[in-house]
Design an enzyme around this catalytic site. Structure first.
Site, PDB file in Angstrom:
ATOM      1  N   MET A  20       0.852  -1.188   0.000  1.00 39.79           N
ATOM      2  CA  MET A  20       0.000   0.000   0.000  1.00 39.79           C
ATOM      3  C   MET A  20       0.888   1.237   0.000  1.00 39.79           C
ATOM      4  SD  MET A  20      -2.787   1.313   2.828  1.00 39.79           S
ATOM      5  CE  MET A  20      -1.668   1.232   4.221  1.00 39.79           C
ATOM      6  N   ASN A  21       0.513   2.258  -0.788  1.00 41.84           N
ATOM      7  CA  ASN A  21       1.118   3.576  -0.569  1.00 41.84           C
ATOM      8  C   ASN A  21       0.033   4.628  -0.350  1.00 41.84           C
ATOM      9  OD1 ASN A  21       1.614   2.860  -3.592  1.00 41.84           O
ATOM     10  ND2 ASN A  21       1.878   5.068  -3.677  1.00 41.84           N
ATOM     11  N   ASP A  22       0.013   5.705  -1.108  1.00 37.54           N
ATOM     12  CA  ASP A  22      -0.802   6.885  -0.771  1.00 37.54           C
ATOM     13  C   ASP A  22      -2.265   6.601  -0.399  1.00 37.54           C
ATOM     14  OD1 ASP A  22       1.464   7.824  -2.018  1.00 37.54           O
ATOM     15  OD2 ASP A  22       0.415   8.729  -3.703  1.00 37.54           O
ATOM     16  N   GLN A  38      -3.552   3.453  -2.771  1.00 38.11           N
ATOM     17  CA  GLN A  38      -2.724   2.847  -3.800  1.00 38.11           C
ATOM     18  C   GLN A  38      -2.350   1.440  -3.348  1.00 38.11           C
ATOM     19  OE1 GLN A  38      -1.166   4.386  -6.958  1.00 38.11           O
ATOM     20  NE2 GLN A  38      -3.296   4.937  -6.537  1.00 38.11           N
ATOM     21  N   TRP A  82      -3.362   5.709 -10.592  1.00 37.35           N
ATOM     22  CA  TRP A  82      -2.570   6.389  -9.568  1.00 37.35           C
ATOM     23  C   TRP A  82      -3.439   7.321  -8.730  1.00 37.35           C
ATOM     24  CZ3 TRP A  82       3.173   7.803 -11.081  1.00 37.35           C
ATOM     25  CH2 TRP A  82       3.911   6.620 -11.173  1.00 37.35           C
ATOM     26  N   SER A  83      -2.778   8.095  -7.881  1.00 42.29           N
ATOM     27  CA  SER A  83      -3.481   8.815  -6.812  1.00 42.29           C
ATOM     28  C   SER A  83      -4.478   9.858  -7.307  1.00 42.29           C
ATOM     29  CB  SER A  83      -2.470   9.474  -5.886  1.00 42.29           C
ATOM     30  OG  SER A  83      -1.846   8.460  -5.128  1.00 42.29           O
ATOM     31  N   ASP A 147      -1.866  13.369  -9.841  1.00 46.98           N
ATOM     32  CA  ASP A 147      -2.414  13.540  -8.491  1.00 46.98           C
ATOM     33  C   ASP A 147      -3.368  14.730  -8.362  1.00 46.98           C
ATOM     34  OD1 ASP A 147      -0.690  11.420  -8.083  1.00 46.98           O
ATOM     35  OD2 ASP A 147       0.831  12.606  -7.055  1.00 46.98           O
ATOM     36  N   GLU A 201       4.328  15.969  -6.014  1.00 46.64           N
ATOM     37  CA  GLU A 201       3.390  14.855  -5.947  1.00 46.64           C
ATOM     38  C   GLU A 201       2.303  15.161  -4.916  1.00 46.64           C
ATOM     39  OE1 GLU A 201       5.655  10.887  -7.241  1.00 46.64           O
ATOM     40  OE2 GLU A 201       6.073  11.441  -5.176  1.00 46.64           O
TER      41      GLU A 201
HETATM   42  C1  FRU Z   1       3.302   9.426  -4.381  1.00 47.93           C
HETATM   43  C2  FRU Z   1       3.028   8.817  -5.740  1.00 47.93           C
HETATM   44  C3  FRU Z   1       2.057   9.653  -6.527  1.00 47.93           C
HETATM   45  C4  FRU Z   1       1.472   8.663  -7.497  1.00 47.93           C
HETATM   46  C5  FRU Z   1       1.402   7.422  -6.652  1.00 47.93           C
HETATM   47  C6  FRU Z   1       1.617   6.141  -7.398  1.00 47.93           C
HETATM   48  O1  FRU Z   1       3.715   8.485  -3.449  1.00 47.93           O
HETATM   49  O2  FRU Z   1       4.247   8.643  -6.451  1.00 47.93           O
HETATM   50  O3  FRU Z   1       2.652  10.764  -7.167  1.00 47.93           O
HETATM   51  O4  FRU Z   1       0.214   9.033  -7.967  1.00 47.93           O
HETATM   52  O5  FRU Z   1       2.385   7.556  -5.645  1.00 47.93           O
HETATM   53  O6  FRU Z   1       1.363   5.039  -6.579  1.00 47.93           O
END
Ligand code: FRU
Length: 543
Positions: A20-22, A38, A82-83, A147, A201
């Site tokens: 998991m990220n954002d 994400q 993406w985000s 984003d 970002e």
């Molecule tokens: C920030 C980022 C965003 C992008 C997303 C991809 O962590 O790089 O800019 O949309 O993660 O997972």
């Protein structure tokens, strides 16, 4: 089947497995809080096929996982979703904007809406057939445009959003306007840009009251003398989120920040905290902030754990009374999870002493401590050559004796203290003023090697002559999230103790300075485990 691991968190949001990220599109709609994020459904690593996962909650504490909201399936997002961000349109209609990586590997902005507004959980989302609604601007590299923010409506009836970008290394927040949410035109001038910062970002742009801790809905622009606007963006090369406070004039499309972007620019958090996003919660009239807190262990560790990435505990955020920075504080819902409170008042901590806090489950705890200092004239002089607070914290780590400080907490400490994460303060004087430094020292956090044990530090804008110095720390197995000075300075760290795990973890107040300090008050609670993304609870779509 959720993976059991002593690093898995008890009350911080994470999926039961995988990467998991954002946080994406957090919102409140019709009685339910939504968080999207994400997600790579194929493993505990980032991938070139990113999806949006989706969970819902009634209280921002317990989360039920739903089916994936967006998968890369269409020409306009075939190489990743993406985000992005949510907006609740008038008439109570949620819409989502997100970045797609298209079939030509260009970043474009897409629109989606819930399939069925009468589904209380908004489980299915429909991508607009006319996507992308915004394609790559001329002269911008294909991977430098992403984003989209929550949109806001100005008095001229036009929606606005910003999108993060860069051109020739100048970081840019491109501003777009629309009458109908479908057709968007780029404003000639970006909302803001700064040379040599690289791509921006996950920008965020929102108002705050100058005289209230309440939140402000994103579209509120007036009364002009009661709101200020926060512009936040993440710098990829630093992996840090920075913010500015300023004034926004929608007629001129002009944003004038009051602080500059320098190395000492304001940050939500001076530890690990990235891709943050805020939303307005109309139920409790507050603005809530969440962010991705990535791992400090290795890719091999991620494979062994089966997961990587957590979200910070949600924070309420508002403008400090002096209007120069934000204050952040864990949302009050954490109290639902409190048990076994221990507290005491007025305990003197002599120089070089420790006091164990017993009676709470210290691997999953919420601790508040306040210190009162006297005879500050004795404080050490701040060496004027020390500019970067993080470097002072790493050179003068928790083991280095000072006069006033280091004093604070030792979290996730093993019995013999070989393992400990130290969150502490030091007081200096500098030209007749007192300076409060806050540090989070991960040096001894684990006996394991191959971890990022970087030390974090920042100043806390308080006068220790007038005010007590407070620290609140949320401890949750592999995360230590600290709030200094009532939320003026926040530092989040990831740690992976091998000895100080579960019931073996101990918690201490410590003073490794030569001067004594008074603990005016301590309150600590065990924090119960929340129900977070337990897979058996998945609500499946039924046809
Ligand atoms: C920030 C980022 C965003 C992008 C997303 C991809 O962590 O790089 O800019 O949309 O993660 O997972």
């Amino acid at each position: 089947e959720s993976l059991s691991s002593d690093k898995q968190t008890g009350f911080h949001f994470q999926p039961s497995r995988n990467w998991m990220n954002d946080p994406n599109g957090p919102m409140y709609y019709n009685g339910v809080y939504h968080i999207f994020y994400q997600y790579n459904p194929s493993g505990p690593h980032f991938s070139n096929q990113m999806h949006w996962a989706h969970s819902v909650s009634l209280d921002l504490i317990n989360w039920t996982p739903l089916d994936l909201a967006f998968s890369p399936t269409e020409p306009f997002d075939i190489n990743s979703c993406w985000s992005g961000s949510a907006t609740i349109l008038p008439g109570d209609k949620p819409v989502m904007l997100y970045t797609g990586i298209d079939s030509k590997n260009q970043q474009v902005q897409n629109l989606a809406v819930p399939k069925d507004l009468s589904d209380p959980y908004l489980r299915e989302w429909v991508k607009y057939s006319g996507n992308p609604i915004i394609s790559l601007p001329e002269g911008i590299q294909p991977d430098d445009f992403r984003d989209p923010t929550t949109t806001w409506l100005a008095e001229d009836g036009k929606w606005r959003m910003i999108v993060g970008s860069q051109k020739d290394k100048t970081g840019i927040a491109f501003l777009y306007k629309s009458d109908d949410f479908i057709n968007w035109t780029m404003n000639d001038a970006p909302l803001y840009k700064v040379e040599n910062t690289g791509i921006w970002e996950c920008p965020d742009f929102f108002p705050v009251w100058i005289d209230s801790t309440d939140g402000v809905d994103t579209s509120v622009i007036s009364p002009r003398d009661r709101v200020k606007h926060v512009l936040k963006f993440g710098l990829l090369h630093h992996a840090k989120d920075y913010y500015m406070i300023g004034s926004y004039n929608p007629e001129k499309e002009h944003y004038v920040p009051e602080n500059e972007l320098t190395d000492s620019t304001l940050r939500f958090d001076y530890g690990k905290y990235y891709g943050s996003k805020s939303f307005f919660d109309p139920v409790k009239n507050r603005r809530i902030l969440m962010a991705w807190v990535n791992e400090s262990d290795s890719e091999d560790d991620a494979i062994a754990k089966g997961w990587a990435g957590i979200q910070s505990f949600p924070r309420t955020l508002w403008l400090d009374g002096n209007q120069t920075q934000l204050i952040q504080w864990p949302i009050e819902e954490i109290e639902m999870l409190h048990e076994n409170e221990v507290s005491f008042h007025n305990k003197k901590l002599e120089g070089g002493s420790l006091h164990e806090v017993e009676g709470v489950t210290t691997s999953q705890a919420d601790v508040k401590i306040s210190f009162k200092l006297t005879n500050l004239e004795e404080a050490e002089e701040l060496d004027p050559s020390w500019i970067d607070p993080r470097l002072i914290c790493s050179e003068m780590d928790a083991s280095k004796k000072g006069k006033f400080g280091p004093f604070g907490l030792l979290a996730l400490a093993s019995h013999d203290l070989t393992e400990q994460t130290a969150i502490f303060f030091r007081i200096f004087q500098n030209n007749g003023r007192y300076v409060v430094l806050m540090c989070s020292d991960q040096n001894r956090s684990s006996t394991k090697n191959g971890l990022d044990k970087m030390t974090y530090g920042a100043y806390v804008d308080i006068d220790p002559q007038q005010e007590e110095i407070s620290l609140r720390t949320l401890i949750d197995h592999s995360i230590v999230e600290s709030f200094g000075g009532g939320g003026k300075t926040c530092i989040t760290a990831r740690v992976y103790p091998t000895l100080a795990v579960g019931n073996e973890a101990r918690l201490f107040a410590f003073n490794n300075g030569t001067e004594s300090v008074l603990i005016s008050k301590l309150n600590a609670w065990s924090v119960k485990k929340a129900r977070i993304n337990i897979v058996e609870e998945t609500i499946r779509c039924t046809d």
